[in-house]
Scaffold this motif. Structure first.
Motif, PDB file in Angstrom:
ATOM      1  N   THR A  34      -5.220  -2.543  -6.069  1.00 18.51           N
ATOM      2  CA  THR A  34      -5.287  -1.100  -5.835  1.00 18.51           C
ATOM      3  C   THR A  34      -4.454  -0.344  -6.854  1.00 18.51           C
TER       4      THR A  34
ATOM      5  N   SER B 268      -4.174  -7.477  -2.805  1.00 19.10           N
ATOM      6  CA  SER B 268      -4.947  -6.253  -2.604  1.00 19.10           C
ATOM      7  C   SER B 268      -4.172  -5.034  -3.085  1.00 19.10           C
ATOM      8  N   ALA B 269      -2.859  -4.993  -2.839  1.00 20.44           N
ATOM      9  CA  ALA B 269      -2.045  -3.869  -3.309  1.00 20.44           C
ATOM     10  C   ALA B 269      -1.950  -3.861  -4.825  1.00 20.44           C
TER      11      ALA B 269
ATOM     12  N   SER C 188      -6.326  -0.121   6.595  1.00 18.02           N
ATOM     13  CA  SER C 188      -5.292   0.735   6.013  1.00 18.02           C
ATOM     14  C   SER C 188      -5.014   2.011   6.794  1.00 18.02           C
TER      15      SER C 188
ATOM     16  N   GLU D  24      -7.913   0.219  -0.634  1.00 19.06           N
ATOM     17  CA  GLU D  24      -7.237  -0.874   0.075  1.00 19.06           C
ATOM     18  C   GLU D  24      -7.946  -1.205   1.378  1.00 19.06           C
TER      19      GLU D  24
ATOM     20  N   LEU E 124       0.831  -1.199   0.000  1.00 16.77           N
ATOM     21  CA  LEU E 124       0.000   0.000   0.000  1.00 16.77           C
ATOM     22  C   LEU E 124       0.866   1.250   0.000  1.00 16.77           C
TER      23      LEU E 124
ATOM     24  N   SER F  71       1.210  -9.003  -2.729  1.00 19.91           N
ATOM     25  CA  SER F  71      -0.027  -8.574  -2.078  1.00 19.91           C
ATOM     26  C   SER F  71      -1.095  -8.369  -3.136  1.00 19.91           C
TER      27      SER F  71
END
Length: 441
Positions: A235, A231-232, A407, A401, A188, A229
């Motif tokens: 994003t 999710s990263a 986050s 995120e 992130l 990651s």
């Protein structure tokens, strides 16, 4: 009178530079110094007091003085009232729910740092020279952290966290956490600072600096890859789409440059995925990754509403979400997942469980006003309005995120968020002032 005025202006300028230096040192310590229990911490009445927090508090003192002396340049807004209400509620609710002195200290430090950096940057970055410097500084810090992440990945070992099992390890793949020791936090962070480098690249006219920015963005892309990651990665893709829409919509002069940059990012990530195809496959689709990334989140999210219903108005207090869920689900699976080892991993569910409807509404109002003011400043089309775009994208990355990760509850991501929000406010304030007050000479 002119001589006296010049001296005062010179003194104010020097103190502004000193204040910005203090903030950048605070950011550097937070981002680069390992956040681990230290034998050098002070013990007071049985409570452990971090020397790092004392150092951060020391650096914050001149910043607070600067904010007070220049408070007239802030111009009170509805956002200030929302932030005050939101912070007051979170602090009071958190202290009442805190189980240890250390938890109380963490809450105070969290909001103290956020307020100091937010309002400090709101005033300082009304000077364009400071604004450009902060963008460049964060990019350089991002490169340093990225290089260490790549070194860590090549060695399969994080030397900064020797003896502490904080980084995600697996026989088939290794996930770099760099100075954060956590791949999701690192991922992130890289997505947060990348828009600043992309913007500087798009605005640069010097060939050598364009090459420099292009190389730094490639390094950040590789570092993002070794976090594995999901999710990263998601994003980052969403942020690239948002930036692309802006480029097409505004028909900026830097369209060709940004097209080259996006192609370079795509080629870099493709090369990374192909050259490490086996590792990427294990990191994304293995049974272990499915268990820790999807199944456990799904399980935790399924029991979070029951905890929320217990205290729907005020919640359980800041950082008490895992304890609340452990009470709700005392089974062996619940204990292993939730007793300080696995959070709710959803910013919005976490806020509902920990702060209830009242805290969630106050946080939502604050975030709405931050984005509303930022978008309004951009839409006014004043000079330097384009600087709003990388800031809005960076802020958006944190909220997106937040669907998969707490986050705003992690100090590294939190500090970049409030720093970006402060800079965004500085641009808004500068719209109402003369250009001479906005440009540093």
């Amino acid at each position: 009178m002119n001589v006296t005025g010049n001296r005062l202006n010179s003194a104010n300028e020097r103190y502004a530079i000193f204040t910005l230096t203090c903030i950048m040192l605070m950011v550097t310590i937070i981002l680069l110094y390992p956040d681990t229990p230290s034998s050098n911490d002070l013990i007071f009445s049985g409570a452990r007091i971090s020397i790092v927090k004392i150092i951060l508090a020391s650096f914050s003192v001149p910043v607070v003085i600067y904010i007070i002396l220049n408070s007239g340049r802030l111009h009170f807004q509805y956002l200030d009232a929302a932030l005050f209400a939101f912070s007051s509620f979170f602090i009071v609710r958190g202290i009442l729910a805190a189980q240890t002195f250390n938890e109380t200290g963490r809450i105070i430090v969290y909001f103290g740092l956020a307020a100091v950096i937010y309002y400090g940057m709101s005033i300082l970055c009304q000077k364009r020279a400071f604004l450009r410097f902060v963008f460049f500084f964060l990019g350089v810090i991002g490169v340093i952290i990225s290089i260490y992440a790549l070194l860590e990945f090549s060695l399969r070992h994080n030397m900064l966290y020797e003896g502490l099992d904080l980084a995600k390890k697996n026989a088939d793949f290794y996930r770099s956490g760099s100075t954060f020791a956590h791949p999701v936090i690192l991922g992130l962070f890289l997505v947060q600072v990348a828009p600043f480098l992309v913007f500087l690249f798009s605005q640069e006219n010097r060939y050598r600096m364009r090459i420099f920015y292009l190389n730094t963005i490639v390094i950040l892309t590789l570092a993002l890859g070794v976090t594995f990651s999901k999710s990263a990665w998601a994003t980052a893709i969403v942020c690239i789409v948002v930036l692309s829409i802006w480029v097409v919509w505004k028909k900026t002069n830097s369209r060709k440059l940004l097209l080259i940059l996006f192609i370079a990012i795509a080629v870099t990530f493709s090369f990374f995925s192909i050259s490490l195809s086996g590792t990427v496959s294990s990191a994304l689709f293995s049974a272990q990754r499915n268990a820790e990334s999807y199944s456990l989140r799904k399980y935790v999210w399924s029991i979070a509403p029951a905890a929320f219903i217990q205290k729907p108005l005020t919640g359980f207090g800041m950082w008490q979400g895992a304890h609340a869920l452990t009470v709700m689900e005392p089974s062996e699976k619940g204990n292993n997942a939730l007793q300080g080892k696995y959070p709710i991993d959803n910013l919005y569910l976490t806020t509902l469980v920990e702060e209830g409807l009242i805290g969630s509404a106050l946080l939502a109002a604050s975030l709405f006003l931050i984005f509303y003011n930022g978008i309004r400043t951009f839409m006014l089309g004043m000079r330097y309005h384009s600087w709003c775009i990388p800031l809005l994208v960076s802020l958006f990355a944190v909220l997106f995120e937040g669907l998969f990760f707490d986050s705003l509850m992690v100090r590294q991501n939190m500090i970049i968020f409030w720093l970006s929000a402060g800079i965004l406010r500085s641009l808004e304030l500068s719209v109402n002032e003369t250009e001479a007050a906005f440009i540093a000479r």
